[in-house]
Design an enzyme around this catalytic site. Structure first.
Site, PDB file in Angstrom:
ATOM      1  CG  ASP A  34     -23.408  23.921  17.103  1.00 17.61           C
ATOM      2  OD1 ASP A  34     -22.420  24.096  17.818  1.00 17.61           O
ATOM      3  OD2 ASP A  34     -24.057  24.848  16.596  1.00 17.61           O
TER       4      ASP A  34
ATOM      5  CE1 TYR B  96     -27.920  15.876  13.873  1.00 19.32           C
ATOM      6  CE2 TYR B  96     -28.140  14.330  15.688  1.00 19.32           C
ATOM      7  CZ  TYR B  96     -27.731  14.618  14.403  1.00 19.32           C
ATOM      8  OH  TYR B  96     -27.131  13.639  13.640  1.00 19.32           O
TER       9      TYR B  96
END
Length: 221
Positions: free
Chosen positions: A65, A67
């Site tokens: 993902d 941040y």
């Protein structure tokens, strides 16, 4: 959602943009950006592709993902903009580079310098809701980034794929080990790294040795 990416990637992935899953993904992402804080900034969603053209790509690092804290994500996995403190995973990456190739730990966590040398810094999911890790998983991004990995692996010869953690390792299933080098290790996050399997992996020197062996310029990590 404006697909801002370097032209060679647009051409390579043109077929994906017409598929129903991508059209649904675009609708979802637009609705999310309109309703709630989402990272990275919309103009940087495809920054990994913008910074590293297909023909220059020689190393692929896969994250999960972006941040999800303010100011951190800028479309390159593990990287943060200048002036933002390096997150723990990136600190551990820098420590391994220091121990592996002797480079000093840099003052900036901005990895654009790697992208400029042909390192594709690709997250599996390219957007995330603020403070909600995994919130944009299983919406279509994984299908898109899988297609990108397959496409660059088919187009380019002798790439290095760095797959850190179980999630990234799953992406290795469709990488031809006869044509490319795949390096796997535990994730550099403190929780995983401190259990063993991250420190001492020597991926950065291995990658450069492989690149040299195939007449490619090594990366200044």
């Amino acid at each position: 959602m404006d697909v801002r990416m370097e032209q060679s990637w647009k051409e390579l992935l043109a077929g994906e943009f017409e598929k129903p899953y991508f059209e649904a993904l675009v609708r979802f992402v637009r609705e999310e950006y309109a309703a709630t804080p989402v990272y990275p900034p919309a103009k940087l969603i495809f920054n990994a592709f913008e910074r590293c053209p297909v023909e220059k790509t020689k190393v692929v690092i896969l994250g999960q993902d972006p941040y999800h804290g303010p100011g951190q994500a800028h479309g390159l996995c593990f990287s943060v903009p200048d002036g933002i403190a390096a997150p723990p995973s990136l600190v551990n990456i820098f420590k391994e580079i220091r121990d592996d190739v002797g480079s000093a730990i840099p003052s900036s966590g901005n990895l654009e310098r790697w992208a400029a040398q042909g390192v594709l810094l690709l997250n599996a999911t390219l957007t995330v809701r603020a403070n909600a890790a995994g919130s944009h998983q299983n919406k279509g991004w994984e299908e898109f980034t899988n297609a990108a990995i397959r496409a660059v692996a088919a187009r380019q010869e002798r790439l290095v794929f760095m797959l850190w953690g179980n999630y990234a390792r799953q992406k290795g299933a469709f990488i031809d080990a006869a044509r490319h080098l795949t390096l796997t290790a535990s994730h550099p996050s403190p929780l995983s790294a401190n259990r063993g399997g991250w420190f001492g992996n020597r991926h950065f020197s291995q990658a450069n040795a492989y690149l040299r062996d195939h007449d490619k310029e090594p990366v200044a990590w």
